[in-house]
Design a protein around this motif. Structure first.
Motif, short mmCIF file in Angstrom:
data_model
loop_
_atom_site.label_atom_id
_atom_site.label_comp_id
_atom_site.label_asym_id
_atom_site.label_seq_id
_atom_site.Cartn_x
_atom_site.Cartn_y
_atom_site.Cartn_z
N HIS A 28 0.88 -1.14 0.01
CA HIS A 28 -0.06 -0.10 -0.12
C HIS A 28 0.97 1.28 -0.07
O HIS A 28 1.93 1.15 0.45
CB HIS A 28 -0.94 0.11 1.34
N TRP A 29 0.24 2.38 -0.53
CA TRP A 29 1.02 3.55 -0.51
C TRP A 29 0.73 4.51 1.04
O TRP A 29 -0.48 4.17 1.48
CB TRP A 29 0.13 4.54 -1.28
N TYR A 30 1.80 4.86 1.34
CA TYR A 30 1.71 5.46 3.05
C TYR A 30 2.40 6.85 2.86
O TYR A 30 3.55 7.03 1.99
CB TYR A 30 2.67 4.79 4.19
N PRO A 31 2.15 7.84 3.35
CA PRO A 31 2.92 9.25 3.39
C PRO A 31 4.26 8.84 4.08
O PRO A 31 4.29 8.40 5.19
CB PRO A 31 1.94 10.08 4.15
N ALA A 32 4.98 9.61 3.41
CA ALA A 32 6.46 9.43 4.30
C ALA A 32 6.85 10.77 4.92
O ALA A 32 7.26 10.94 6.05
CB ALA A 32 7.46 8.93 3.05
N LEU A 33 6.94 11.73 4.08
CA LEU A 33 7.38 13.23 4.53
C LEU A 33 6.53 14.23 4.13
O LEU A 33 5.97 13.83 2.92
CB LEU A 33 8.67 13.37 4.33
N ILE A 176 0.44 18.41 9.92
CA ILE A 176 1.59 18.28 10.65
C ILE A 176 1.51 16.72 10.98
O ILE A 176 0.57 16.02 10.42
CB ILE A 176 1.36 18.67 12.40
N ARG A 177 2.50 16.14 11.38
CA ARG A 177 2.59 14.85 11.76
C ARG A 177 3.63 14.49 13.01
O ARG A 177 4.55 15.33 13.21
CB ARG A 177 3.56 14.16 10.42
N TYR A 288 -7.89 15.04 6.67
CA TYR A 288 -7.29 13.83 6.61
C TYR A 288 -6.44 13.20 7.75
O TYR A 288 -5.46 14.08 8.05
CB TYR A 288 -6.53 13.70 5.10
N GLU A 289 -6.57 12.13 8.05
CA GLU A 289 -5.76 11.62 8.99
C GLU A 289 -5.19 10.09 8.69
O GLU A 289 -5.93 9.43 8.40
CB GLU A 289 -6.27 11.57 10.18
N TRP A 290 -3.84 10.04 8.69
CA TRP A 290 -2.97 8.87 8.54
C TRP A 290 -2.58 8.25 9.75
O TRP A 290 -2.09 8.95 10.42
CB TRP A 290 -2.10 8.72 7.42
N TYR A 291 -2.72 7.14 10.15
CA TYR A 291 -2.12 6.22 11.08
C TYR A 291 -0.96 5.31 10.62
O TYR A 291 -1.36 4.13 10.11
CB TYR A 291 -3.20 5.54 11.90
N VAL A 292 0.27 5.82 10.55
CA VAL A 292 1.19 4.92 9.64
C VAL A 292 1.88 4.40 10.55
O VAL A 292 2.53 4.82 11.56
CB VAL A 292 2.20 5.91 9.10
N VAL A 300 2.99 6.96 13.14
CA VAL A 300 3.15 8.34 12.89
C VAL A 300 1.75 8.94 12.52
O VAL A 300 1.14 8.45 11.59
CB VAL A 300 4.00 8.62 11.67
N TYR A 301 1.38 9.89 13.23
CA TYR A 301 0.02 10.43 13.08
C TYR A 301 0.17 11.68 12.44
O TYR A 301 0.46 12.83 12.46
CB TYR A 301 -0.42 10.58 14.48
N TRP A 302 -0.64 11.38 10.95
CA TRP A 302 -0.52 12.53 10.07
C TRP A 302 -2.10 13.09 10.07
O TRP A 302 -3.02 12.38 10.19
CB TRP A 302 -0.43 11.76 8.79
#
Length: 399
Positions: A28-33, A176-177, A288-292, A300-302
Protein backbone atom coordinates in the motif's frame (compact mmCIF):
# COMPACT_ATOMS: atom_id res chain seq x y z
CA UNK A 1 -22.49 -14.44 29.64
CA UNK A 2 -20.90 -14.62 33.06
CA UNK A 3 -17.92 -12.56 34.15
CA UNK A 4 -15.75 -15.72 34.09
CA UNK A 5 -16.86 -16.52 30.55
CA UNK A 6 -15.98 -13.00 29.41
CA UNK A 7 -12.60 -13.26 31.10
CA UNK A 8 -11.71 -16.64 29.61
CA UNK A 9 -13.02 -16.25 26.09
CA UNK A 10 -10.64 -16.30 23.13
CA UNK A 11 -10.75 -14.13 20.00
CA UNK A 12 -12.62 -15.47 17.01
CA UNK A 13 -10.41 -17.36 14.61
CA UNK A 14 -11.12 -14.94 11.77
CA UNK A 15 -9.45 -12.14 13.75
CA UNK A 16 -6.01 -13.76 13.68
CA UNK A 17 -4.79 -12.03 10.48
CA UNK A 18 -5.64 -8.68 12.08
CA UNK A 19 -3.78 -9.64 15.23
CA UNK A 20 -0.84 -10.67 13.07
CA UNK A 21 -0.82 -7.21 11.43
CA UNK A 22 1.06 -5.69 14.35
CA UNK A 23 3.67 -4.26 11.99
CA UNK A 24 1.13 -2.97 9.50
CA UNK A 25 -0.29 -4.02 6.16
CA UNK A 26 1.84 -4.01 3.04
CA UNK A 27 1.66 -3.34 -0.68
CA UNK A 28 0.00 0.00 0.00
CA UNK A 29 0.92 3.67 -0.33
CA UNK A 30 1.84 5.55 2.86
CA UNK A 31 2.76 9.20 3.42
CA UNK A 32 6.46 9.47 4.22
CA UNK A 33 7.31 13.16 4.63
CA UNK A 34 6.00 16.57 3.67
CA UNK A 35 7.70 17.92 0.55
CA UNK A 36 9.28 20.80 2.44
CA UNK A 37 11.08 18.30 4.69
CA UNK A 38 13.26 17.04 1.83
CA UNK A 39 15.02 19.93 0.15
CA UNK A 40 17.18 19.63 -2.95
CA UNK A 41 20.21 17.36 -2.33
CA UNK A 42 18.97 16.44 1.14
CA UNK A 43 18.67 12.90 2.48
CA UNK A 44 16.15 11.99 5.19
CA UNK A 45 15.65 8.67 6.93
CA UNK A 46 12.26 7.37 8.06
CA UNK A 47 10.70 4.07 9.07
CA UNK A 48 7.38 2.69 7.81
CA UNK A 49 6.02 -0.69 8.92
CA UNK A 50 9.44 -1.57 10.29
CA UNK A 51 11.22 -0.81 7.03
CA UNK A 52 13.99 1.83 7.14
CA UNK A 53 13.74 4.09 4.10
CA UNK A 54 16.11 6.82 2.91
CA UNK A 55 14.65 9.63 0.80
CA UNK A 56 16.81 11.82 -1.41
CA UNK A 57 15.75 14.71 -3.63
CA UNK A 58 17.85 15.24 -6.76
CA UNK A 59 16.94 17.60 -9.60
CA UNK A 60 13.57 18.07 -7.93
CA UNK A 61 12.63 14.40 -7.88
CA UNK A 62 12.43 12.30 -4.69
CA UNK A 63 13.91 8.81 -4.66
CA UNK A 64 13.48 6.15 -1.97
CA UNK A 65 15.90 3.34 -1.11
CA UNK A 66 16.26 0.97 1.79
CA UNK A 67 18.17 2.83 4.49
CA UNK A 68 20.55 -0.02 5.24
CA UNK A 69 23.86 -0.44 3.45
CA UNK A 70 24.42 -3.90 2.00
CA UNK A 71 27.96 -3.98 3.42
CA UNK A 72 27.58 -3.69 7.19
CA UNK A 73 23.97 -2.64 7.58
CA UNK A 74 24.49 0.94 8.76
CA UNK A 75 21.83 3.55 8.15
CA UNK A 76 22.88 5.49 5.06
CA UNK A 77 20.90 8.52 6.23
CA UNK A 78 22.89 8.72 9.48
CA UNK A 79 25.55 10.78 7.67
CA UNK A 80 24.12 11.72 4.26
CA UNK A 81 26.80 11.44 1.58
CA UNK A 82 26.06 12.21 -2.07
CA UNK A 83 28.74 12.99 -4.67
CA UNK A 84 26.59 13.00 -7.82
CA UNK A 85 22.97 13.76 -8.64
CA UNK A 86 22.20 10.17 -9.59
CA UNK A 87 23.75 8.31 -6.66
CA UNK A 88 23.83 7.98 -2.89
CA UNK A 89 26.86 6.71 -0.99
CA UNK A 90 27.33 5.05 2.36
CA UNK A 91 29.45 7.22 4.62
CA UNK A 92 31.30 4.21 6.11
CA UNK A 93 33.18 2.54 3.23
CA UNK A 94 31.67 4.31 0.26
CA UNK A 95 29.29 1.72 -1.16
CA UNK A 96 27.54 3.84 -3.80
CA UNK A 97 24.11 3.10 -5.20
CA UNK A 98 22.24 4.30 -8.26
CA UNK A 99 19.17 6.23 -7.12
CA UNK A 100 16.92 4.88 -9.83
CA UNK A 101 17.77 1.19 -9.75
CA UNK A 102 19.49 0.72 -6.41
CA UNK A 103 22.39 -1.03 -8.19
CA UNK A 104 25.77 -0.94 -6.49
CA UNK A 105 27.64 1.19 -9.05
CA UNK A 106 30.83 2.08 -7.17
CA UNK A 107 32.75 1.54 -3.94
CA UNK A 108 34.89 4.49 -3.00
CA UNK A 109 37.26 2.34 -0.93
CA UNK A 110 37.57 -0.31 -3.66
CA UNK A 111 36.85 1.13 -7.10
CA UNK A 112 37.57 -2.07 -9.07
CA UNK A 113 35.84 -4.41 -6.66
CA UNK A 114 34.16 -7.41 -8.36
CA UNK A 115 31.05 -6.86 -6.23
CA UNK A 116 30.23 -3.69 -8.18
CA UNK A 117 27.27 -4.22 -10.51
CA UNK A 118 26.36 -7.55 -8.92
CA UNK A 119 24.05 -6.56 -6.07
CA UNK A 120 21.31 -3.99 -5.54
CA UNK A 121 19.76 -2.08 -2.68
CA UNK A 122 15.99 -2.19 -2.44
CA UNK A 123 14.17 0.78 -4.01
CA UNK A 124 10.58 1.93 -3.45
CA UNK A 125 8.08 3.66 -5.75
CA UNK A 126 7.53 7.33 -4.85
CA UNK A 127 4.81 9.80 -5.72
CA UNK A 128 4.74 13.44 -4.68
CA UNK A 129 1.48 15.38 -4.75
CA UNK A 130 0.31 18.65 -3.24
CA UNK A 131 3.20 18.91 -0.81
CA UNK A 132 3.18 15.29 0.40
CA UNK A 133 5.59 12.46 -0.45
CA UNK A 134 4.09 8.96 -0.64
CA UNK A 135 6.06 5.69 -0.69
CA UNK A 136 4.73 2.28 -1.76
CA UNK A 137 5.72 -0.16 0.99
CA UNK A 138 5.57 -3.88 0.39
CA UNK A 139 6.91 -6.82 -1.56
CA UNK A 140 9.49 -5.88 -4.16
CA UNK A 141 7.77 -7.87 -6.89
CA UNK A 142 4.24 -6.68 -6.07
CA UNK A 143 2.69 -4.67 -8.93
CA UNK A 144 2.67 -0.96 -8.23
CA UNK A 145 -0.87 0.21 -7.50
CA UNK A 146 -2.37 3.63 -8.35
CA UNK A 147 -2.05 6.13 -5.51
CA UNK A 148 -5.73 6.96 -6.02
CA UNK A 149 -6.57 3.44 -4.79
CA UNK A 150 -5.10 4.19 -1.35
CA UNK A 151 -6.56 7.63 -0.58
CA UNK A 152 -10.17 8.68 0.07
CA UNK A 153 -12.34 8.68 -3.02
CA UNK A 154 -13.29 11.75 -5.01
CA UNK A 155 -16.94 12.73 -4.63
CA UNK A 156 -19.09 14.11 -7.44
CA UNK A 157 -18.55 17.74 -8.41
CA UNK A 158 -22.25 18.50 -7.99
CA UNK A 159 -22.40 17.17 -4.42
CA UNK A 160 -23.76 19.98 -2.27
CA UNK A 161 -21.22 19.51 0.49
CA UNK A 162 -18.22 18.55 -1.61
CA UNK A 163 -14.82 19.20 -0.05
CA UNK A 164 -11.29 19.15 -1.46
CA UNK A 165 -10.04 15.93 -3.07
CA UNK A 166 -6.52 15.05 -2.05
CA UNK A 167 -5.14 14.63 -5.59
CA UNK A 168 -6.76 17.64 -7.30
CA UNK A 169 -4.37 20.32 -8.57
CA UNK A 170 -6.25 23.10 -6.81
CA UNK A 171 -6.13 21.34 -3.42
CA UNK A 172 -3.91 22.83 -0.71
CA UNK A 173 -2.81 20.56 2.12
CA UNK A 174 -1.51 21.96 5.41
CA UNK A 175 -0.81 19.90 8.46
CA UNK A 176 1.52 18.18 10.88
CA UNK A 177 2.81 14.70 11.61
CA UNK A 178 3.64 13.37 15.05
CA UNK A 179 5.36 10.24 16.33
CA UNK A 180 2.99 8.69 18.85
CA UNK A 181 2.95 5.79 21.27
CA UNK A 182 0.46 3.11 20.26
CA UNK A 183 0.06 0.48 17.59
CA UNK A 184 -1.34 1.68 14.26
CA UNK A 185 -4.40 -0.59 14.60
CA UNK A 186 -5.56 1.07 17.81
CA UNK A 187 -5.00 4.53 16.37
CA UNK A 188 -6.94 3.70 13.21
CA UNK A 189 -9.84 2.13 15.09
CA UNK A 190 -10.19 5.19 17.29
CA UNK A 191 -10.36 7.56 14.33
CA UNK A 192 -13.89 6.82 13.19
CA UNK A 193 -15.18 5.24 16.38
CA UNK A 194 -18.69 6.71 16.90
CA UNK A 195 -18.59 5.91 20.61
CA UNK A 196 -15.57 8.06 21.48
CA UNK A 197 -17.16 11.48 20.91
CA UNK A 198 -17.46 11.75 24.69
CA UNK A 199 -13.78 12.62 25.08
CA UNK A 200 -14.30 15.70 22.87
CA UNK A 201 -17.36 17.02 24.73
CA UNK A 202 -15.47 19.91 26.31
CA UNK A 203 -12.84 20.40 23.61
CA UNK A 204 -12.08 24.07 22.85
CA UNK A 205 -12.88 23.52 19.16
CA UNK A 206 -16.34 22.19 19.96
CA UNK A 207 -17.16 24.90 22.49
CA UNK A 208 -15.73 27.80 20.48
CA UNK A 209 -17.64 26.81 17.34
CA UNK A 210 -20.79 25.97 19.34
CA UNK A 211 -20.82 22.57 17.66
CA UNK A 212 -23.59 20.25 18.70
CA UNK A 213 -21.25 17.27 18.85
CA UNK A 214 -23.21 14.33 20.28
CA UNK A 215 -22.09 12.20 23.20
CA UNK A 216 -22.20 9.33 20.70
CA UNK A 217 -23.77 8.34 17.42
CA UNK A 218 -25.92 5.29 18.15
CA UNK A 219 -26.07 2.77 15.32
CA UNK A 220 -29.68 1.81 14.66
CA UNK A 221 -28.95 -1.30 12.62
CA UNK A 222 -26.49 -3.12 10.38
CA UNK A 223 -26.95 -0.50 7.65
CA UNK A 224 -25.54 2.23 9.86
CA UNK A 225 -22.05 1.30 8.67
CA UNK A 226 -21.60 1.45 4.89
CA UNK A 227 -18.95 -0.96 3.60
CA UNK A 228 -17.41 -0.30 0.20
CA UNK A 229 -15.47 -3.46 -0.60
CA UNK A 230 -16.26 -3.81 -4.30
CA UNK A 231 -13.71 -1.46 -5.79
CA UNK A 232 -10.68 0.57 -4.78
CA UNK A 233 -10.37 2.61 -2.70
CA UNK A 234 -12.00 0.35 -0.13
CA UNK A 235 -13.63 1.94 2.89
CA UNK A 236 -16.21 1.96 5.61
CA UNK A 237 -18.34 4.97 6.53
CA UNK A 238 -21.08 5.99 8.92
CA UNK A 239 -24.51 6.47 7.35
CA UNK A 240 -25.68 9.62 9.11
CA UNK A 241 -29.25 9.14 7.91
CA UNK A 242 -29.53 6.04 10.10
CA UNK A 243 -27.67 7.29 13.18
CA UNK A 244 -29.34 8.41 16.38
CA UNK A 245 -27.35 11.22 17.95
CA UNK A 246 -27.24 10.88 21.71
CA UNK A 247 -27.15 14.39 23.14
CA UNK A 248 -27.81 13.70 26.80
CA UNK A 249 -27.61 11.07 29.52
CA UNK A 250 -30.24 12.15 32.02
CA UNK A 251 -29.39 9.51 34.59
CA UNK A 252 -25.83 10.82 34.88
CA UNK A 253 -26.67 14.45 34.20
CA UNK A 254 -24.35 14.65 31.21
CA UNK A 255 -25.19 16.62 28.10
CA UNK A 256 -23.55 18.03 25.02
CA UNK A 257 -23.13 21.73 24.40
CA UNK A 258 -23.71 23.85 21.33
CA UNK A 259 -26.53 24.19 18.88
CA UNK A 260 -24.78 23.93 15.49
CA UNK A 261 -24.57 20.71 13.54
CA UNK A 262 -21.77 21.02 10.96
CA UNK A 263 -23.41 20.79 7.54
CA UNK A 264 -22.14 17.96 5.37
CA UNK A 265 -20.19 16.27 8.17
CA UNK A 266 -19.27 12.73 7.08
CA UNK A 267 -16.71 10.30 8.48
CA UNK A 268 -15.13 7.45 6.52
CA UNK A 269 -12.11 5.20 6.94
CA UNK A 270 -10.05 3.85 4.02
CA UNK A 271 -7.37 1.23 3.55
CA UNK A 272 -4.51 1.28 4.45
CA UNK A 273 -5.62 3.46 7.39
CA UNK A 274 -6.81 6.91 6.33
CA UNK A 275 -9.58 8.80 8.07
CA UNK A 276 -11.53 11.30 5.97
CA UNK A 277 -13.72 13.83 7.80
CA UNK A 278 -15.68 16.03 5.41
CA UNK A 279 -16.58 19.61 6.29
CA UNK A 280 -14.37 19.59 9.35
CA UNK A 281 -13.16 21.58 11.26
CA UNK A 282 -15.57 23.88 9.44
CA UNK A 283 -17.76 23.92 6.36
CA UNK A 284 -15.79 23.61 3.13
CA UNK A 285 -12.65 22.08 4.66
CA UNK A 286 -11.73 18.43 5.04
CA UNK A 287 -9.46 16.69 7.51
CA UNK A 288 -7.35 13.70 6.51
CA UNK A 289 -5.64 11.55 9.11
CA UNK A 290 -3.18 8.72 8.45
CA UNK A 291 -2.05 6.30 11.14
CA UNK A 292 1.20 5.05 9.63
CA UNK A 293 2.85 2.10 11.38
CA UNK A 294 6.43 2.86 12.41
CA UNK A 295 7.11 -0.24 14.50
CA UNK A 296 4.96 -2.56 16.55
CA UNK A 297 4.36 -0.03 19.31
CA UNK A 298 4.44 3.37 17.59
CA UNK A 299 2.75 5.11 14.70
CA UNK A 300 3.16 8.36 12.82
CA UNK A 301 0.01 10.41 13.17
CA UNK A 302 -0.57 12.53 10.07
CA UNK A 303 -3.12 15.35 10.45
CA UNK A 304 -3.80 17.31 7.29
CA UNK A 305 -6.46 19.91 6.55
CA UNK A 306 -7.42 20.33 2.91
CA UNK A 307 -8.96 23.28 1.10
CA UNK A 308 -9.80 24.01 -2.51
CA UNK A 309 -7.90 27.15 -3.51
CA UNK A 310 -8.11 28.34 -7.09
CA UNK A 311 -6.10 31.55 -6.69
CA UNK A 312 -2.95 32.69 -4.92
CA UNK A 313 -5.07 34.91 -2.70
CA UNK A 314 -7.23 31.96 -1.62
CA UNK A 315 -4.09 29.97 -0.84
CA UNK A 316 -2.73 32.77 1.31
CA UNK A 317 -6.04 33.24 3.13
CA UNK A 318 -6.23 29.53 3.92
CA UNK A 319 -2.65 29.53 5.23
CA UNK A 320 -3.42 32.47 7.53
CA UNK A 321 -6.47 30.65 8.89
CA UNK A 322 -4.53 27.42 9.35
CA UNK A 323 -1.52 29.03 11.04
CA UNK A 324 -3.54 31.18 13.41
CA UNK A 325 -6.50 28.94 14.13
CA UNK A 326 -6.86 25.43 12.79
CA UNK A 327 -3.49 23.93 13.63
CA UNK A 328 -3.83 24.60 17.35
CA UNK A 329 -7.61 24.49 17.65
CA UNK A 330 -8.29 21.41 15.52
CA UNK A 331 -5.06 19.41 15.30
CA UNK A 332 -3.50 20.00 18.70
CA UNK A 333 -4.76 21.02 22.14
CA UNK A 334 -8.15 22.16 20.86
CA UNK A 335 -9.26 18.69 19.76
CA UNK A 336 -6.92 15.94 18.48
CA UNK A 337 -4.66 15.87 21.54
CA UNK A 338 -7.56 14.12 23.27
CA UNK A 339 -7.35 11.34 20.67
CA UNK A 340 -3.62 10.88 21.25
CA UNK A 341 -4.19 10.66 25.01
CA UNK A 342 -6.83 7.96 24.49
CA UNK A 343 -4.67 5.86 22.18
CA UNK A 344 -1.71 5.96 24.54
CA UNK A 345 -3.99 4.89 27.38
CA UNK A 346 -5.10 1.86 25.36
CA UNK A 347 -1.70 0.60 24.22
CA UNK A 348 -0.76 -1.32 27.39
CA UNK A 349 -3.91 -3.46 27.11
CA UNK A 350 -3.06 -4.68 23.61
CA UNK A 351 0.74 -4.59 23.46
CA UNK A 352 1.08 -8.29 24.36
CA UNK A 353 -2.12 -9.22 22.46
CA UNK A 354 -4.00 -9.68 25.73
CA UNK A 355 -6.54 -7.07 24.71
CA UNK A 356 -7.75 -9.01 21.68
CA UNK A 357 -8.80 -11.81 24.03
CA UNK A 358 -10.14 -9.71 26.89
CA UNK A 359 -11.78 -6.71 25.19
CA UNK A 360 -15.53 -6.38 25.76
CA UNK A 361 -17.07 -4.75 22.70
CA UNK A 362 -20.48 -3.07 22.71
CA UNK A 363 -23.01 -2.06 20.08
CA UNK A 364 -21.17 1.07 18.88
CA UNK A 365 -18.12 -1.06 18.08
CA UNK A 366 -19.80 -2.31 14.92
CA UNK A 367 -17.71 0.30 13.10
CA UNK A 368 -14.52 -1.16 14.60
CA UNK A 369 -15.56 -4.72 13.75
CA UNK A 370 -16.30 -3.80 10.14
CA UNK A 371 -12.93 -2.07 9.86
CA UNK A 372 -11.17 -5.19 11.08
CA UNK A 373 -13.04 -7.27 8.51
CA UNK A 374 -12.01 -4.84 5.77
CA UNK A 375 -8.34 -5.23 6.69
CA UNK A 376 -8.59 -9.02 6.95
CA UNK A 377 -10.42 -9.45 3.65
CA UNK A 378 -8.88 -6.74 1.48
CA UNK A 379 -5.43 -5.67 2.69
CA UNK A 380 -2.91 -6.52 -0.01
CA UNK A 381 -0.70 -8.26 2.51
CA UNK A 382 0.28 -8.46 6.18
CA UNK A 383 3.67 -6.99 7.03
CA UNK A 384 6.07 -9.45 8.68
CA UNK A 385 8.36 -8.44 11.54
CA UNK A 386 11.54 -6.78 10.23
CA UNK A 387 14.07 -9.11 8.61
CA UNK A 388 16.87 -7.37 6.75
CA UNK A 389 17.80 -10.49 4.77
CA UNK A 390 14.64 -10.56 2.68
CA UNK A 391 15.06 -6.89 1.74
CA UNK A 392 18.30 -7.42 -0.23
CA UNK A 393 17.83 -8.22 -3.89
CA UNK A 394 20.45 -9.78 -6.17
CA UNK A 395 21.25 -8.14 -9.46
CA UNK A 396 19.75 -10.04 -12.44
CA UNK A 397 23.30 -10.89 -13.56
CA UNK A 398 24.06 -12.65 -10.27
CA UNK A 399 27.27 -12.34 -8.27
Amino acid sequence: MSADQVKNRKPLKFLQPYIDARWGIKNHWYPALFSHEVKEDEVKGIQIAGEPVALRRADGRVYALRDECLHRGVRISARPTCFTKDTISCWYHGFTYDLESGDLCDIIASQEDPLIGKVSLRTYPVEEVNGMIFVFIGDEDYPRQPLAHDVPARVADDYEYRTAYLLDEDTVLLGIRRHCVGNWRLATESGGDPGHFLIHRLSPLVLSQSFSLPLSARLTGPDSVIVNDKEWPKSIALDYDTLEHVMENKRLGVKTYGDTVPAGLNVSLYLPGVLYVENWPTRGLAQYEWYVPADDGHHVYWQVIAATCKTAEERQDFKVQYDNCWEELALKSGFNDDDIFAREATEHFYEDDRGWEEETLFSLDQFVVEWRKLVINHARGIQSPPNSHDQISAHPDGM
